[in-house]
Design an enzyme around this catalytic site. Sequence first.
Site, PDB file in Angstrom:
ATOM      1  CG  HIS A 143     -28.704  56.406  40.858  1.00  0.00           C
ATOM      2  ND1 HIS A 143     -28.606  56.049  42.168  1.00  0.00           N
ATOM      3  CD2 HIS A 143     -29.923  55.977  40.430  1.00  0.00           C
ATOM      4  CE1 HIS A 143     -29.721  55.430  42.519  1.00  0.00           C
ATOM      5  NE2 HIS A 143     -30.524  55.367  41.490  1.00  0.00           N
ATOM      6  CG  HIS A 145     -41.949  60.485  36.069  1.00  0.00           C
ATOM      7  ND1 HIS A 145     -42.516  59.328  36.548  1.00  0.00           N
ATOM      8  CD2 HIS A 145     -40.721  60.562  36.635  1.00  0.00           C
ATOM      9  CE1 HIS A 145     -41.659  58.732  37.383  1.00  0.00           C
ATOM     10  NE2 HIS A 145     -40.559  59.450  37.437  1.00  0.00           N
ATOM     11  CG  ASP A 158     -32.074  56.811  37.165  1.00  0.00           C
ATOM     12  OD1 ASP A 158     -32.955  56.019  36.775  1.00  0.00           O
ATOM     13  OD2 ASP A 158     -32.069  57.316  38.301  1.00  0.00           O
TER      14      ASP A 158
HETATM   15  O1  DOR Z   1     -35.447  59.633  40.210  1.00  0.00           O
HETATM   16  C1  DOR Z   1     -35.719  58.447  40.197  1.00  0.00           C
HETATM   17  N1  DOR Z   1     -36.661  57.953  39.348  1.00  0.00           N
HETATM   18  N2  DOR Z   1     -35.085  57.620  41.049  1.00  0.00           N
HETATM   19  C2  DOR Z   1     -35.475  56.350  41.209  1.00  0.00           C
HETATM   20  O2  DOR Z   1     -34.901  55.659  41.994  1.00  0.00           O
HETATM   21  C3  DOR Z   1     -36.618  55.804  40.447  1.00  0.00           C
HETATM   22  C4  DOR Z   1     -36.821  56.564  39.190  1.00  0.00           C
HETATM   23  C5  DOR Z   1     -38.131  56.233  38.538  1.00  0.00           C
HETATM   24  O3  DOR Z   1     -38.419  55.058  38.328  1.00  0.00           O
HETATM   25  O4  DOR Z   1     -38.870  57.154  38.179  1.00  0.00           O
HETATM   26 ZN    ZN Z   2     -33.502  54.389  38.101  1.00  0.00          ZN
END
Ligand code: DOR
Ligand code: ZN
Length: 415
Positions: A211, A282, A278
Amino acid sequence: MIIEGRVFYRGSVRELYLFIDGGVIKDIRLSIDKSQSPNIRFMDRGNIILPGFIDIHVHLRDFEQAYKEDFYTGTASAAAGGVTVVFDMPNTVPRNNRLSILQYRDSVADKKSVVDYGLYYGLPPNLDELFGFEDIAIGMKVYPDDLHSYKIDHISDVMIYNHAKDIVTVFHAEEPDGYISGDDSPSIEREGIKYIAGYTKSIGLPTHITHVTCRSFIFDAKNIYTSLTVDSTPHHIMLSSEDLKYPYGRVRPPLRDRECVESLVKELNGLIDIYATDHAPHTWEEKMDGFNGFPGLETAYNVLATLYNKGVLSLNRIVELYSTNPAIRFKLDNILGYIEVGYLANLTVVDLYSSVRVDPTKFFSKAKHSPFDGMKLYGRVISTFVRGVEVYNGEDITVKPGYGVNIKSFKRGFK
Ligand code: DOR
Ligand code: ZN
């Protein structure tokens, strides 16, 4: 089974027949005798059959964070995005950095996944832990906090082991103090990348940085060490910090300014080796609390198709970035990344031109939000095949949980 349609084959699109048996492409022909072939799956001429997408950076969560995502919902999200293999990140709860946890994670993934998967492990506390990792893991992920917690010699020892076992070491390159304090300035990433480039050059091991958000950072990194590969994400390529109000678009590394985004897009045809989402789900409440990350699998192809329609990306380059190059980098290019006889029949069937309005409430991911919410993008995934079996038909998941396998075990069996 025979699939008939317009196939992306050796750099151009041709009308072909793919003969598939036992999950593998057994033959590719220009014509067949249809009276002798009852089992033909016809793909509309408006669609194109591509080598299956491979996403090397995905957080499938599960374990104690199954409320955010689990192997079923995460791989269903992948299937809906045309992704046939996902590589799962190890920042899980509990953390996936010991052999017993890796083995357990593999067994959970094996029971629930609907596409194939690879597993990263996190930096293990001691070297004795390493033996056996290579049978299961595709890669190792190093986070900025690891540079705080572990001595650099320990990281070097693990990397040497990985290299000998064809396990790719992937760095999240942000300067550790800035990363931990949540500093959003670009210099945190710039410094982190320069450090990783210099460090990996000093130990002479090829490495991957994930990223990366701005052209100048990639330029610096590759200038320091030519054996570095990098990937960039859909959000860093298409969205800038001005587009989104925090906490909605909060992500690590952060979204950058327009100038950076424009410089990055150009490098999709240059310095960027791989495209990876990525995908980091959540809950909505967590997002409101400022958690970093969001789901990406179900919009990733649309971002590529949008760039195709803008004339920025060719079909050839889409396939390279999201299928062939991931396969090459992770040494899977004897079974994946191409439509060729002897290769796994992992296929992504796409429409390039239809437009979509992004609606995260329809996601298979448990995270029903997206930084692309409401945006008009292009392209549609028509169908996703994993080892010759349709796992997604454009609307639904069409296999049971557990169809997906660890691509590493498959690779072993294949050799
Ligand atoms: O935005 C992110 N979310 N960057 C990270 O490095 C970890 C990831 C996550 O695991 O939620
Ligand atoms: Zn990640």
